[in-house]
Design a protein around this motif. Structure first.
Motif, mmCIF file in Angstrom:
data_model
loop_
_atom_site.group_PDB
_atom_site.id
_atom_site.type_symbol
_atom_site.label_atom_id
_atom_site.label_comp_id
_atom_site.label_asym_id
_atom_site.label_seq_id
_atom_site.Cartn_x
_atom_site.Cartn_y
_atom_site.Cartn_z
ATOM 1 N N GLU A 117 0.982 -0.365 -4.953
ATOM 2 C CA GLU A 117 0.750 -1.623 -5.665
ATOM 3 C C GLU A 117 0.525 -2.773 -4.686
ATOM 4 N N THR A 118 1.345 -2.846 -3.654
ATOM 5 C CA THR A 118 1.203 -3.911 -2.656
ATOM 6 C C THR A 118 -0.170 -3.852 -2.000
ATOM 7 N N ARG A 119 -0.603 -2.662 -1.644
ATOM 8 C CA ARG A 119 -1.920 -2.485 -1.009
ATOM 9 C C ARG A 119 -3.047 -2.883 -1.961
ATOM 10 N N CYS A 120 -2.936 -2.495 -3.226
ATOM 11 C CA CYS A 120 -3.959 -2.861 -4.223
ATOM 12 C C CYS A 120 -4.038 -4.372 -4.390
ATOM 13 N N ARG A 121 -2.892 -5.011 -4.525
ATOM 14 C CA ARG A 121 -2.879 -6.473 -4.704
ATOM 15 C C ARG A 121 -3.475 -7.186 -3.492
ATOM 16 N N ALA A 122 -3.116 -6.727 -2.301
ATOM 17 C CA ALA A 122 -3.631 -7.362 -1.079
ATOM 18 C C ALA A 122 -5.142 -7.207 -0.985
#
Length: 151
Positions: free
Chosen positions: A34-39
């Protein structure tokens, strides 16, 4: 790019990322994903609505919700990819730019994983690149949405 968010939907057992079959799915957890997708989405001027469920009905509900609230859908339906006519029908009905995504290369795995009920109703399929499969899917959706705005 302004507008509605992208929905990133994750199906059954993806809540166990980082805990199960790391040789297939890698070490990243669902939170890492999720963190990677948001970034990555932020670099494209996009927002993400990120969901995971082990329930087919809940996934279908989010696909329906996306109809009015999203500009596109990236979906890793997990095992439902290979079984769910209902998800096929929901994605077809909402008619949004959409990408099927998988962490593993499903074509290097068991034969039953080679059939997708979702692929015929999405714009494309990205698999086999681990977490980068999601990054590629978000980039593809961004391009599809931009092309739709021009056309």
């Amino acid at each position: 790019m302004s507008g509605k968010a992208l929905y990133v939907l994750n199906g059954p057992n993806l809540n166990l990322l980082g805990q199960r079959e790391s040789a297939i799915y890698g070490e990243a957890t669902l939170q890492d994903l999720e963190t990677r997708c948001r970034a990555h989405a932020a670099t494209l001027g996009l927002e993400i609505v990120f969901h995971q469920s082990n329930s087919e009905g809940e996934l279908i509900g989010w696909v329906h919700e996306a109809r009015d609230k999203a500009s596109g859908i990236a979906i890793n339906a997990g095992a439902y990819t290979h079984t769910s006519v209902a998800l096929h029908d929901a994605l077809r009905a909402v008619n949004l730019p959409s990408v099927e995504v998988h962490l593993s290369n499903v074509y290097k795995r068991e034969a039953f994983r080679h059939t997708s009920f979702i692929a015929p109703v999405v714009n494309g399929v990205i698999c086999g690149f681990g977490v980068d499969s999601y990054v590629l899917a978000i980039s593809a959706l961004s391009a599809l949405i931009s092309a739709n705005k021009k056309g």
